[in-house]
Design an enzyme around this catalytic site. Structure first.
Site, PDB file in Angstrom:
ATOM      1  N   PRO A   3      39.053  42.514  36.756  1.00 15.64           N
ATOM      2  CA  PRO A   3      38.907  42.255  38.199  1.00 15.64           C
ATOM      3  C   PRO A   3      39.028  43.537  39.013  1.00 15.64           C
ATOM      4  O   PRO A   3      39.976  44.300  38.813  1.00 15.64           O
ATOM      5  CB  PRO A   3      40.070  41.303  38.495  1.00 15.64           C
ATOM      6  N   THR A   5      38.567  44.917  43.103  1.00 13.50           N
ATOM      7  CA  THR A   5      38.264  44.817  44.528  1.00 13.50           C
ATOM      8  C   THR A   5      37.235  45.880  44.898  1.00 13.50           C
ATOM      9  O   THR A   5      37.410  47.046  44.565  1.00 13.50           O
ATOM     10  CB  THR A   5      39.561  45.035  45.336  1.00 13.50           C
ATOM     11  N   GLN A  79      39.038  35.554  40.391  1.00 16.97           N
ATOM     12  CA  GLN A  79      40.467  35.894  40.394  1.00 16.97           C
ATOM     13  C   GLN A  79      41.095  35.463  41.720  1.00 16.97           C
ATOM     14  O   GLN A  79      40.764  36.003  42.781  1.00 16.97           O
ATOM     15  CB  GLN A  79      40.697  37.395  40.188  1.00 16.97           C
ATOM     16  N   HIS A 154      46.162  35.554  39.746  1.00 17.49           N
ATOM     17  CA  HIS A 154      46.617  36.949  39.810  1.00 17.49           C
ATOM     18  C   HIS A 154      48.134  36.963  40.025  1.00 17.49           C
ATOM     19  O   HIS A 154      48.609  36.760  41.145  1.00 17.49           O
ATOM     20  CB  HIS A 154      45.904  37.641  40.968  1.00 17.49           C
ATOM     21  N   ALA A 156      50.039  39.605  39.016  1.00 15.31           N
ATOM     22  CA  ALA A 156      50.317  40.986  38.601  1.00 15.31           C
ATOM     23  C   ALA A 156      50.282  41.924  39.807  1.00 15.31           C
ATOM     24  O   ALA A 156      50.124  41.497  40.948  1.00 15.31           O
ATOM     25  CB  ALA A 156      49.266  41.409  37.569  1.00 15.31           C
ATOM     26  N   TYR A 159      51.685  41.825  43.789  1.00 17.20           N
ATOM     27  CA  TYR A 159      51.296  40.877  44.826  1.00 17.20           C
ATOM     28  C   TYR A 159      52.234  39.665  44.841  1.00 17.20           C
ATOM     29  O   TYR A 159      53.237  39.643  44.126  1.00 17.20           O
ATOM     30  CB  TYR A 159      49.818  40.501  44.659  1.00 17.20           C
ATOM     31  N   GLY A 278      42.992  51.458  30.680  1.00 16.66           N
ATOM     32  CA  GLY A 278      42.715  52.751  30.075  1.00 16.66           C
ATOM     33  C   GLY A 278      42.024  52.701  28.720  1.00 16.66           C
ATOM     34  O   GLY A 278      42.028  53.710  28.004  1.00 16.66           O
TER      35      GLY A 278
HETATM   36  C1  FMN Z   1      38.596  49.883  42.429  1.00 17.43           C
HETATM   37  C2  FMN Z   1      39.601  49.030  41.708  1.00 17.43           C
HETATM   38  C3  FMN Z   1      39.919  47.784  42.228  1.00 17.43           C
HETATM   39  C4  FMN Z   1      40.812  46.949  41.544  1.00 17.43           C
HETATM   40  N1  FMN Z   1      41.061  45.688  42.024  1.00 17.43           N
HETATM   41  C5  FMN Z   1      41.792  44.808  41.301  1.00 17.43           C
HETATM   42  C6  FMN Z   1      41.894  43.446  41.681  1.00 17.43           C
HETATM   43  O1  FMN Z   1      41.301  42.975  42.660  1.00 17.43           O
HETATM   44  N2  FMN Z   1      42.657  42.633  40.911  1.00 17.43           N
HETATM   45  C7  FMN Z   1      43.329  43.104  39.794  1.00 17.43           C
HETATM   46  O2  FMN Z   1      44.019  42.325  39.135  1.00 17.43           O
HETATM   47  N3  FMN Z   1      43.222  44.385  39.413  1.00 17.43           N
HETATM   48  C8  FMN Z   1      42.457  45.234  40.114  1.00 17.43           C
HETATM   49  N4  FMN Z   1      42.282  46.522  39.661  1.00 17.43           N
HETATM   50  C9  FMN Z   1      42.873  46.930  38.380  1.00 17.43           C
HETATM   51  C10 FMN Z   1      41.861  46.759  37.261  1.00 17.43           C
HETATM   52  O3  FMN Z   1      41.608  45.387  37.004  1.00 17.43           O
HETATM   53  C11 FMN Z   1      42.371  47.382  35.957  1.00 17.43           C
HETATM   54  O4  FMN Z   1      43.611  46.817  35.640  1.00 17.43           O
HETATM   55  C12 FMN Z   1      42.536  48.895  36.051  1.00 17.43           C
HETATM   56  O5  FMN Z   1      41.361  49.499  36.593  1.00 17.43           O
HETATM   57  C13 FMN Z   1      42.839  49.514  34.670  1.00 17.43           C
HETATM   58  O6  FMN Z   1      41.806  49.230  33.754  1.00 17.43           O
HETATM   59  P1  FMN Z   1      40.707  50.369  33.360  1.00 17.43           P
HETATM   60  O7  FMN Z   1      41.490  51.544  32.854  1.00 17.43           O
HETATM   61  O8  FMN Z   1      39.837  49.739  32.321  1.00 17.43           O
HETATM   62  O9  FMN Z   1      39.990  50.714  34.624  1.00 17.43           O
HETATM   63  C14 FMN Z   1      41.418  47.387  40.352  1.00 17.43           C
HETATM   64  C15 FMN Z   1      41.114  48.661  39.857  1.00 17.43           C
HETATM   65  C16 FMN Z   1      40.205  49.476  40.515  1.00 17.43           C
HETATM   66  C17 FMN Z   1      39.857  50.805  39.938  1.00 17.43           C
END
Ligand code: FMN
Length: 340
Positions: A3, A5, A79, A154, A156, A159, A278
């Protein structure tokens, strides 16, 4: 697809648009898309231009997205999001954000006028909590009406729901605070309500047990215990999946943190376990081969690589995401990343 934003709903109704649909269509080859957090009610709002899911027009907006993804053969969960205290009166028609307890918090909130410091929230009454639980249920119904294959709760990233779990943000002494069971209760009240309205097999839950030093959250001496309790109890629910994240910040040496989240919870959780944070193709393959998770979610790699699956298949190079375009309106950095 994790997810994320993206704040492209710069319309008065904050509804998903054709542009949102195009973005998700481009990424429909993901095994499962989990949408950006979508607000369950008016009080849940914590940033500008986020598509919500509590009005008819918003449901119509999401229909554009789900129908497009389904046409491409993809699957998509919404979500469901409530930010709690991570908001600002500017985003809430002058009202204070809601939270388990009225405590000062250090955080920056993204408003129309840029980032502003968070203000002390208002403590939720029992009536507020009941309404919120009911709004989660209605949002789940709305999501199914909008054509989603399921929803993710959500719980986590600091929030509302995690604010209830944490000792520093929840000082309540009623049925929603105090003991571990009582601090976790809101999540299970929501699940029980949602379960009565939609198929629980279409419901996922997201937790970030080692979140520390960001999003207004600090690990407390019961952070591990409360998450252990939650995960064990989630076994009683036949969920689509449990979605966990590895620590977002460096918690090495911190005894209050679970260092390896998937490894810690795999033996405890009997259902489908998704892990995130990551991962690369290599490390994701490793975690699956080690048996520590069933699914891996990718976030940032999906921002820049709509065809991430195809690229992984042939070990093609990946585009690099541009953080300056994560939350701006329009196509730039949203739907203009090239496929192979
Ligand atoms: C631009 C952006 C927006 C995000 N928005 C949300 C969100 O709306 N809900 C959520 O649970 N996590 C959100 N995250 C966290 C991501 O779901 C994810 O946990 C995080 O990017 C780490 O994973 P990755 O290393 O594969 O990017 C967001 C991350 C980024 C970069």
């Amino acid at each position: 697809m994790a997810p994320m934003t993206r704040s492209r709903s710069d319309n008065p109704e904050t509804a998903a648009t054709k542009l949102t649909a195009l973005y998700y269509k481009q990424r429909a080859s993901a095994g499962l898309i989990i949408t950006e957090g979508t607000y369950i009610n008016r009080n849940a709002v914590g940033a500008i231009n986020v598509p919500a899911i509590y009005t008819e027009k918003q449901i119509e907006g999401w229909k554009l997205v789900t129908s497009t993804v389904h046409k491409e053969g993809g699957k998509i969960f919404a979500q469901l999001w409530h930010v709690g205290r991570l908001s600002h009166p500017d985003l809430l028609e002058g009202k204070l954000p809601l939270a388990p307890s009225a405590l000062d918090i250090t955080a920056q909130i993204f408003t129309k006028e840029g980032f502003k410091p968070a203000e002390r929230p208002r403590e939720m009454t029992i009536e507020d909590i009941k309404e919120t639980i009911s709004d989660y249920k209605q949002a789940a119904i709305n999501a199914i009406k909008a054509g989603f294959d399921g929803i993710e709760i959500h719980a986590a990233n600091g929030y509302l729901l995690q604010q209830f779990f944490n000792l520093y943000s929840n000082k309540r002494q009623d049925q929603y605070g105090g003991s571990i069971e009582k601090r976790a209760r809101i999540l299970f009240d929501i699940l029980d309500e949602v379960k009565a309205a939609i198929n629980i097999k279409q419901v996922g839950v997201r937790l970030n047990p080692s979140l520390n030093g960001i999003q207004g959250m600090m690990l407390d001496e019961e952070s591990i215990a409360v998450h252990d309790y939650i995960v064990a109890k989630l076994n009683d629910y036949d969920l689509a999946y449990l979605h966990l994240t590895e620590p977002f910040t460096d918690v090495s040496g911190n005894p209050l943190a679970i260092q390896q989240v998937a490894k810690h919870y795999r033996p405890m959780y009997k259902g489908t376990l998704m892990i995130n944070h990551g991962f690369t193709k290599k490390s994701a393959t490793q975690v699956l081969n080690d048996g520590d998770a069933d699914l891996v979610a990718f976030g940032v790699p999906y921002i820049a690589n709509p065809d991430l699956v195809e690229r992984f298949k042939i070990d093609a190079p990946l585009n690099v995401a541009d953080p300056s375009t994560y939350y701006i309106p329009g196509e730039k950095g949203y739907t203009d990343y090239p496929t192979l």
